[in-house]
Motif scaffolding. Structure first.
Motif, PDB file in Angstrom:
ATOM      1  N   LEU A 146      23.701  13.733 137.106  1.00 41.08           N
ATOM      2  CA  LEU A 146      24.381  14.656 138.018  1.00 41.08           C
ATOM      3  C   LEU A 146      25.888  14.483 137.859  1.00 41.08           C
ATOM      4  O   LEU A 146      26.365  13.387 137.534  1.00 41.08           O
ATOM      5  N   ASP A 147      26.617  15.549 138.108  1.00 40.21           N
ATOM      6  CA  ASP A 147      28.071  15.499 137.952  1.00 40.21           C
ATOM      7  C   ASP A 147      28.722  14.901 139.198  1.00 40.21           C
ATOM      8  O   ASP A 147      28.654  15.476 140.285  1.00 40.21           O
ATOM      9  N   VAL A 148      29.340  13.745 138.998  1.00 41.76           N
ATOM     10  CA  VAL A 148      30.027  13.069 140.103  1.00 41.76           C
ATOM     11  C   VAL A 148      31.421  13.681 140.237  1.00 41.76           C
ATOM     12  O   VAL A 148      32.125  13.886 139.248  1.00 41.76           O
ATOM     13  N   LEU A 149      31.800  13.968 141.479  1.00 44.34           N
ATOM     14  CA  LEU A 149      33.106  14.566 141.754  1.00 44.34           C
ATOM     15  C   LEU A 149      34.061  13.501 142.285  1.00 44.34           C
ATOM     16  O   LEU A 149      33.626  12.494 142.846  1.00 44.34           O
ATOM     17  N   GLU A 150      35.344  13.759 142.110  1.00 38.62           N
ATOM     18  CA  GLU A 150      36.357  12.844 142.658  1.00 38.62           C
ATOM     19  C   GLU A 150      36.296  12.871 144.182  1.00 38.62           C
ATOM     20  O   GLU A 150      36.090  13.948 144.775  1.00 38.62           O
ATOM     21  N   ALA A 151      36.469  11.708 144.786  1.00 36.38           N
ATOM     22  CA  ALA A 151      36.419  11.642 146.252  1.00 36.38           C
ATOM     23  C   ALA A 151      37.621  10.855 146.758  1.00 36.38           C
ATOM     24  O   ALA A 151      38.150   9.991 146.058  1.00 36.38           O
ATOM     25  N   ARG A 152      38.045  11.157 147.972  1.00 35.80           N
ATOM     26  CA  ARG A 152      39.104  10.352 148.603  1.00 35.80           C
ATOM     27  C   ARG A 152      38.930  10.414 150.115  1.00 35.80           C
ATOM     28  O   ARG A 152      38.362  11.368 150.657  1.00 35.80           O
ATOM     29  N   VAL A 153      39.398   9.347 150.766  1.00 36.20           N
ATOM     30  CA  VAL A 153      39.301   9.282 152.229  1.00 36.20           C
ATOM     31  C   VAL A 153      40.717   9.243 152.781  1.00 36.20           C
ATOM     32  O   VAL A 153      41.566   8.494 152.300  1.00 36.20           O
ATOM     33  N   GLU A 154      40.969  10.083 153.769  1.00 30.70           N
ATOM     34  CA  GLU A 154      42.286  10.122 154.397  1.00 30.70           C
ATOM     35  C   GLU A 154      42.098  10.222 155.890  1.00 30.70           C
ATOM     36  O   GLU A 154      41.473  11.175 156.379  1.00 30.70           O
ATOM     37  N   TYR A 162      36.432  19.589 144.222  1.00 24.71           N
ATOM     38  CA  TYR A 162      35.268  20.318 143.722  1.00 24.71           C
ATOM     39  C   TYR A 162      35.569  20.923 142.346  1.00 24.71           C
ATOM     40  O   TYR A 162      36.608  21.512 142.115  1.00 24.71           O
ATOM     41  N   GLU A 163      34.581  20.783 141.455  1.00 26.74           N
ATOM     42  CA  GLU A 163      34.703  21.311 140.103  1.00 26.74           C
ATOM     43  C   GLU A 163      33.310  21.586 139.564  1.00 26.74           C
ATOM     44  O   GLU A 163      32.379  20.837 139.863  1.00 26.74           O
ATOM     45  N   ASP A 164      33.174  22.653 138.785  1.00 29.07           N
ATOM     46  CA  ASP A 164      31.905  22.921 138.097  1.00 29.07           C
ATOM     47  C   ASP A 164      32.035  22.492 136.645  1.00 29.07           C
ATOM     48  O   ASP A 164      33.115  22.567 136.063  1.00 29.07           O
ATOM     49  N   PHE A 165      30.911  22.079 136.082  1.00 32.25           N
ATOM     50  CA  PHE A 165      30.907  21.618 134.698  1.00 32.25           C
ATOM     51  C   PHE A 165      29.886  22.434 133.910  1.00 32.25           C
ATOM     52  O   PHE A 165      29.007  23.073 134.496  1.00 32.25           O
ATOM     53  N   ARG A 166      30.022  22.379 132.597  1.00 25.38           N
ATOM     54  CA  ARG A 166      29.108  23.165 131.745  1.00 25.38           C
ATOM     55  C   ARG A 166      27.681  22.689 131.943  1.00 25.38           C
ATOM     56  O   ARG A 166      27.422  21.493 132.067  1.00 25.38           O
ATOM     57  N   LEU A 167      26.791  23.645 131.950  1.00 22.67           N
ATOM     58  CA  LEU A 167      25.372  23.334 132.159  1.00 22.67           C
ATOM     59  C   LEU A 167      24.643  23.233 130.823  1.00 22.67           C
ATOM     60  O   LEU A 167      25.041  23.855 129.837  1.00 22.67           O
ATOM     61  N   GLY A 168      23.589  22.445 130.817  1.00 23.30           N
ATOM     62  CA  GLY A 168      22.686  22.389 129.659  1.00 23.30           C
ATOM     63  C   GLY A 168      23.215  21.640 128.458  1.00 23.30           C
ATOM     64  O   GLY A 168      22.657  21.746 127.371  1.00 23.30           O
ATOM     65  N   VAL A 169      24.304  20.889 128.631  1.00 24.77           N
ATOM     66  CA  VAL A 169      24.851  20.118 127.506  1.00 24.77           C
ATOM     67  C   VAL A 169      24.966  18.644 127.918  1.00 24.77           C
ATOM     68  O   VAL A 169      25.135  18.350 129.105  1.00 24.77           O
ATOM     69  N   PRO A 170      24.847  17.725 126.947  1.00 24.77           N
ATOM     70  CA  PRO A 170      24.860  16.300 127.309  1.00 24.77           C
ATOM     71  C   PRO A 170      26.218  15.795 127.803  1.00 24.77           C
ATOM     72  O   PRO A 170      26.282  14.820 128.541  1.00 24.77           O
ATOM     73  N   GLU A 171      27.328  16.443 127.392  1.00 24.28           N
ATOM     74  CA  GLU A 171      28.645  15.956 127.812  1.00 24.28           C
ATOM     75  C   GLU A 171      29.060  16.660 129.094  1.00 24.28           C
ATOM     76  O   GLU A 171      28.768  17.839 129.293  1.00 24.28           O
ATOM     77  N   LYS A 172      29.783  15.923 129.923  1.00 22.09           N
ATOM     78  CA  LYS A 172      30.318  16.501 131.166  1.00 22.09           C
ATOM     79  C   LYS A 172      31.662  17.164 130.818  1.00 22.09           C
ATOM     80  O   LYS A 172      32.671  16.478 130.639  1.00 22.09           O
ATOM     81  N   LYS A 173      31.624  18.485 130.698  1.00 21.31           N
ATOM     82  CA  LYS A 173      32.843  19.215 130.318  1.00 21.31           C
ATOM     83  C   LYS A 173      33.147  20.255 131.359  1.00 21.31           C
ATOM     84  O   LYS A 173      32.248  21.003 131.755  1.00 21.31           O
ATOM     85  N   ALA A 174      34.415  20.350 131.757  1.00 19.04           N
ATOM     86  CA  ALA A 174      34.794  21.369 132.752  1.00 19.04           C
ATOM     87  C   ALA A 174      34.574  22.757 132.179  1.00 19.04           C
ATOM     88  O   ALA A 174      34.724  22.963 130.978  1.00 19.04           O
ATOM     89  N   VAL A 175      34.208  23.697 133.050  1.00 16.33           N
ATOM     90  CA  VAL A 175      34.006  25.082 132.559  1.00 16.33           C
ATOM     91  C   VAL A 175      35.333  25.822 132.568  1.00 16.33           C
ATOM     92  O   VAL A 175      36.228  25.488 133.280  1.00 16.33           O
TER      93      VAL A 175
END
Ligand code: FES
Length: 175
Positions: A146-154, A162-175
Motif C-alpha cells: 500500500l502507498d504510505v503517505l507523509e504524515a505530520r502532527v501539529e 495526500y498523493e496518488d501513485f501509479r497503479l499496477g506497477v511495482p514501483e511507487k511513482k507519482a502520477v
C-alpha cells in the motif's frame, strides 16, 4: 508632373502610415501579451501544489485498529475544477506515531476495507490483501505494498500530504 512639394507630402504620408502601423503593433503587443499569458498560463502550469489534508485529532484514533478517513479532494486541471471523494487509512500502535495509507489498492485502485476477523486489509476487486501494520502485500495480484503517505502532527492534529501513485506497477511513482 510632380512638384517637389507633392513628393514631400507623399513621403510624409508614407511615413505617417508606417508610424501608425508600428504604433498599432506595439500597442497590441503591450495589451495582448499579458492577456495571452493569463489565458494560457494554466495550460503550462506544471507545479503540483502540496495537498496537506487534516485527518483528525490524534487522540481520536484507536490503537492497533486502522481507521478510514474520507475527504473531498479538489483538483484543478487548467480551467476545470473537479471534486472527488478520497480516503486514507490511519494506523497507530501508540497514538504518537502514525502510518497513513492511500485508500486505493495498488493493483487497479479499488477501495479496500479492514477485515477485522483476519486483521488484514482486503481488496474486494481481485482478492488482494495487505498487512495492516506495514501495508505489505500478503496475497493476490497487487504489485506493491500500500502507498504510505507523509504524515505530520501539529498541536495534536494529524495531517497527511495526500498523493496518488501509479497503479499496477511495482514501483511507487507519482502520477
Ligand atoms: S484492485 Fe485490488 S486486487 Fe485488484
Amino acid at each position: 508632373m510632380t512638384t517637389a512639394g507633392g513628393a514631400l507630402q507623399a513621403g510624409r504620408r508614407a511615413f505617417l502610415k508606417w508610424a501608425t502601423a508600428v504604433g498599432g503593433f506595439v500597442s497590441a503587443m503591450l495589451a495582448g501579451v499579458p492577456a495571452l499569458r493569463a489565458f494560457l498560463s494554466p495550460t503550462f502550469r506544471h507545479t503540483r501544489p502540496e495537498k496537506w489534508i487534516q485527518v483528525g485529532d490524534t487522540s481520536a484514533f484507536d490503537l492497533d485498529t486502522p481507521v478510514k478517513v474520507d475527504f473531498v479532494d479538489t483538483a484543478s486541471d487548467a480551467w476545470v475544477e473537479t471534486r472527488r471523494l478520497r480516503n486514507v487509512w490511519v494506523y497507530t500502535e501508540d497514538g504518537e506515531n502514525f502510518t497513513i495509507y492511500n485508500g486505493r489498492c495498488t493493483h487497479l485502485g479499488c477501495n479496500y476495507f479492514f477485515d477485522t476477523e483476519a486483521n488484514v486489509f482486503r481488496c474486494p476487486c481481485h482478492t488482494g490483501y495487505f498487512d495492516v501494520k506495514t501495508g505489505a502485500v500478503l496475497g493476490g495480484p497487487p504489485p506493491r505494498s500500500l502507498d504510505v503517505l507523509e504524515a505530520r502532527v501539529e498541536d495534536g492534529m494529524l495531517y497527511t500530504r495526500y498523493e496518488d501513485f501509479r497503479l499496477g506497477v511495482p514501483e511507487k511513482k507519482a502520477v
